[in-house]
Design a protein around this motif. Structure first.
Motif, mmCIF file in Angstrom:
data_model
loop_
_atom_site.group_PDB
_atom_site.id
_atom_site.type_symbol
_atom_site.label_atom_id
_atom_site.label_comp_id
_atom_site.label_asym_id
_atom_site.label_seq_id
_atom_site.Cartn_x
_atom_site.Cartn_y
_atom_site.Cartn_z
ATOM 1 N N ASN A 82 32.351 49.475 30.559
ATOM 2 C CA ASN A 82 33.630 50.186 30.582
ATOM 3 C C ASN A 82 34.711 49.234 30.108
ATOM 4 N N GLU A 83 35.266 49.531 28.952
ATOM 5 C CA GLU A 83 36.253 48.674 28.296
ATOM 6 C C GLU A 83 37.636 49.293 28.503
ATOM 7 N N PRO A 105 38.965 43.618 34.223
ATOM 8 C CA PRO A 105 38.709 45.048 34.351
ATOM 9 C C PRO A 105 39.008 45.554 35.759
ATOM 10 N N SER A 106 38.869 46.860 35.969
ATOM 11 C CA SER A 106 39.192 47.470 37.255
ATOM 12 C C SER A 106 38.194 47.045 38.321
ATOM 13 N N LEU A 107 38.377 47.512 39.544
ATOM 14 C CA LEU A 107 37.449 47.092 40.596
ATOM 15 C C LEU A 107 36.018 47.549 40.326
ATOM 16 N N TRP A 108 35.835 48.562 39.439
ATOM 17 C CA TRP A 108 34.467 48.966 39.083
ATOM 18 C C TRP A 108 33.882 48.071 37.986
ATOM 19 N N TRP A 114 38.385 41.178 44.045
ATOM 20 C CA TRP A 114 38.499 42.312 43.120
ATOM 21 C C TRP A 114 37.465 43.401 43.424
ATOM 22 N N ASP A 115 36.668 43.226 44.491
ATOM 23 C CA ASP A 115 35.537 44.115 44.777
ATOM 24 C C ASP A 115 34.534 44.098 43.638
ATOM 25 N N TRP A 116 34.372 42.958 43.008
ATOM 26 C CA TRP A 116 33.409 42.839 41.916
ATOM 27 C C TRP A 116 32.035 42.440 42.475
ATOM 28 N N ASP A 117 31.352 43.382 43.107
ATOM 29 C CA ASP A 117 29.971 43.138 43.541
ATOM 30 C C ASP A 117 29.154 42.651 42.344
ATOM 31 N N GLU A 118 28.399 41.617 42.511
ATOM 32 C CA GLU A 118 27.470 41.207 41.437
ATOM 33 C C GLU A 118 26.047 41.556 41.844
ATOM 34 N N VAL A 119 25.867 42.805 42.299
ATOM 35 C CA VAL A 119 24.586 43.230 42.875
ATOM 36 C C VAL A 119 23.487 43.498 41.856
ATOM 37 N N SER A 120 23.863 43.739 40.608
ATOM 38 C CA SER A 120 22.807 43.970 39.626
ATOM 39 C C SER A 120 22.027 42.669 39.476
ATOM 40 N N ALA A 121 20.710 42.741 39.692
ATOM 41 C CA ALA A 121 19.902 41.516 39.570
ATOM 42 C C ALA A 121 19.844 41.120 38.102
ATOM 43 N N PRO A 122 19.838 39.816 37.817
ATOM 44 C CA PRO A 122 19.794 39.391 36.417
ATOM 45 C C PRO A 122 18.449 39.752 35.781
ATOM 46 N N LEU A 123 18.463 39.983 34.464
ATOM 47 C CA LEU A 123 17.230 40.262 33.731
ATOM 48 C C LEU A 123 16.536 38.937 33.410
#
Ligand SMILES: O=C(O)c1cc(C(=O)O)c2c(n1)C(=O)C(=O)c1cc(C(=O)O)[nH]c1-2
Length: 591
Positions: free
Chosen positions: A420-421, A395-398, A311-320
């Motif tokens: 984004n919902e 959700p979308s690819l974003w 889905w191009d769902w990069d999980e690049v945001s590092a976890p808090l």
């Protein structure tokens, strides 16, 4: 050649009088910067003074929280511009204003670095990099600098790591990290921890093999490089039946760091190419969080949010890194609102990363369940994009959210998610061969289709989550706009965020989500906000400058729903700095 320029060069309007002759200016501004610069030590990075914002999210835990409280829910209505600065650059401005004792550093697209007096907005110096003419830029942006000692570090879109003298802007070294002609580039702010400058590389859409690399800050020599796709003989390699050399897992958002465990946590990008059936297997360590020891780069744990990404769902945001109360105990948690639309809570430790919980925070029609022990999702296969087919999914690819970082307030114990919902997407899988340096998507990038769920009245939604109970406490909904706003929380119980296509930058009440203040800027705000204090005055700073995928999404929305979404959001980068009305500089008296 890369160059560093004084205030009168580098594409900005030269001051009419040389800086040294301006009233009230004793020395050239670069020298002023030298006089005041406070070296950035490991101790200061671990425990930064409240008045400063020394790294991407201010603290190693990635919470994006400033303890300053001079500006608070009672007086935020009195916030007015203290100064602004036009960067002279177009495209997406995303970097936080990094502030060290009165000196501000921002970056712009093309990896320009600009040093400013954080109180007055005076330009101290500007660094411009000469970029190769054949450089194609899929994501023309830069997310900021890292400070260490008396140097600053910036990762460039032609894939160099550059060290500058933070006092003068003079280049000290520039090391090529990877070859831009093979689709490698860098957009993230480096992370300094454990005596290393760490960077990761972009290029998931070009079929790169993602990595994190650690550099010696003095010499610029690479100390280690760890690939996010394990090679033959390495653990995890068995999750690739083919295609590991071009498997993606790029890294384009700064990692977070736990000094006690001495582990850095990095989020990894989508697997490449996009269609999962082109590379059967789970495809470790794509769409994962990976724990690395900064001294040697060794992987000390991982958790894959979803396997065989399609889905191009990069999980690049590092976890808090957050202490979360669950079932009567405190969990040293990793909290991650995923691009895949789920809010993940994991437990971190010396022995690795353990799954705790995963709940959807936006409408998601792909996962049919989550294994309660491992967190592994099961899929509705009809919603999984594949070769030779067109597949719709939400959700979308974003994703439920793309890269704009969430924030956490330890005062309210709420996590603030720029979501984004109601946005779904479709991908059409096509067969494609890998050619170095060319897009390797197995889909047409021009065919990315978005759709708003029938009957939906909003897309953008700032959500506040009580993470102890996995409960959404409030949300603020934006009609007719997507949300690309990095979030900052403050000790004044305020949440600052832009991110909408109407150019507003806003302050919300952290407790109930009411908008307490809003101001129109020059462009859309996709910059990471920061806050700092100089001479007793608290400032809120942010860059406005719309572009990159916020604009791509705007174009896709305009295609899907031209009545409600216009294509045009004005462009151009400006740093905006706000302070309380009575605290801004006195105005010249009329004679
Ligand atoms: O796979 C990659 O290497 C890569 C890199 C980047 C980037 O470096 O900005 C983005 C993405 N992917 C991406 O998927 C994405 O949605 C995205 C949005 C943006 C942006 O600046 O708004 N960059 C990127």
């Amino acid at each position: 050649q890369p160059q560093s320029t004084g205030p009168s060069a580098g594409g900005v309007a030269p001051p009419s009088t040389p800086p040294s002759q301006q009233p009230g200016t004793q020395a050239p501004r670069a020298e002023q910067a030298e006089r005041r610069f406070t070296p950035v030590t490991d101790q200061r990075l671990r425990n930064p003074e409240p008045r400063n914002w020394l790294m991407y999210r201010r603290t190693y835990d990635g919470q994006g929280y400033s303890p300053l409280d001079q500006i608070n829910t009672n007086n935020v209505q009195d916030l007015v511009p203290a100064w602004s600065f036009s960067t002279g650059v177009n495209e997406g401005h995303q970097a936080p204003p990094i502030v060290n004792d009165g000196i501000m550093y921002i970056t712009t697209p093309q990896a320009q670095v600009i040093a400013l007096d954080a109180k007055t907005g005076d330009l101290l110096w500007r660094y411009k990099r000469q970029l190769p003419e054949d450089l194609t830029q899929l994501h023309p942006t830069n997310r900021g600098v890292a400070l260490y000692g008396d140097r600053l570090f910036v990762a460039t879109v032609d894939c160099f790591l550059v060290a500058l003298d933070a006092k003068t802007g003079k280049e000290i070294w520039a090391e090529q990290v990877e070859d831009y002609q093979k689709g490698h580039y860098m957009t993230l702010a480096p992370l300094v921890a454990g005596g290393k400058v760490m960077v990761g590389g972009s290029g998931g859409e070009y079929g790169v093999r993602g990595y994190v690399a650690g550099y010696d800050p003095d010499s610029g020599k690479q100390a280690w490089r760890t690939f996010m796709i394990p090679g033959p003989g390495e653990p995890g390699h068995e999750t690739w039946q083919k295609g590991w050399e071009t498997g993606g897992g790029s890294i384009w958002i700064t990692g977070h760091y736990d000094p006690e465990l001495n582990l850095a946590y990095w989020g990894t990008g989508n697997a490449a190419p996009w269609m999962g059936d082109a590379r059967p297997g789970d495809n470790l360590y794509t769409t994962s969080v990976v724990a690395l020891n900064p001294n040697d780069g060794k992987i000390r744990g991982h958790h894959q949010y979803h396997h065989n990404d399609s889905w191009d769902w990069d999980e690049v945001s590092a976890p808090l890194l957050i202490d979360v109360q669950r079932d009567g105990r405190t969990i040293k948690a990793l909290v991650h609102p995923g691009r895949n639309g789920y809010l993940w809570t994991l437990e971190r430790g010396q022995e690795g990363i353990r799954f705790v919980s995963g709940v959807p925070y936006v409408n998601q029609d792909v996962f049919t369940g989550i294994d309660p022990k491992t967190g592994r999702p099961s899929y509705n296969e009809a919603r999984k994009p594949r070769l030779d087919a067109k597949v719709d999914f939400c959700p979308s690819l974003w994703g439920g959210k793309d890269w704009p970082p969430a924030a956490y307030s330890p005062r309210t114990r709420l996590l603030f998610v720029p979501a984004n919902e109601n946005l779904c997407g479709a991908l059409t899988g096509i067969r494609m061969d890998y050619v170095p340096g060319q897009l390797f998507l197995t889909a047409g990038i021009e065919d990315i289709a978005l759709s708003v769920r029938p009957g939906a009245t909003h897309i953008g939604e700032l959500q506040a989550w009580d993470i102890a109970n996995n409960r959404k406490v409030w949300s603020h909904k934006f009609e007719k706009s997507q949300l690309w706003g990095p979030v900052m929380a403050t000790g004044g119980d305020l949440v600052f965020m832009g991110g909408t296509n109407d150019r507003y930058f806003r302050a919300f009440d952290a407790k109930d989500g009411r908008v307490l203040w809003q101001v129109r800027t020059n462009s859309g705000v996709t910059g990471v906000p920061s806050s700092y204090e100089v001479d007793g005055t608290q400032y809120i700073a942010v860059q406005s400058g719309w572009g990159v995928d916020a604009q791509r999404m705007q174009d896709a929305l305009a295609n899907a729903d031209p009545a409600n979404y216009k294509r045009d959001v004005p462009q151009g980068g400006v740093v905006w700095v706000y302070a309380l009305r009575q605290r801004t500089q006195p105005q010249p008296q009329r004679r």
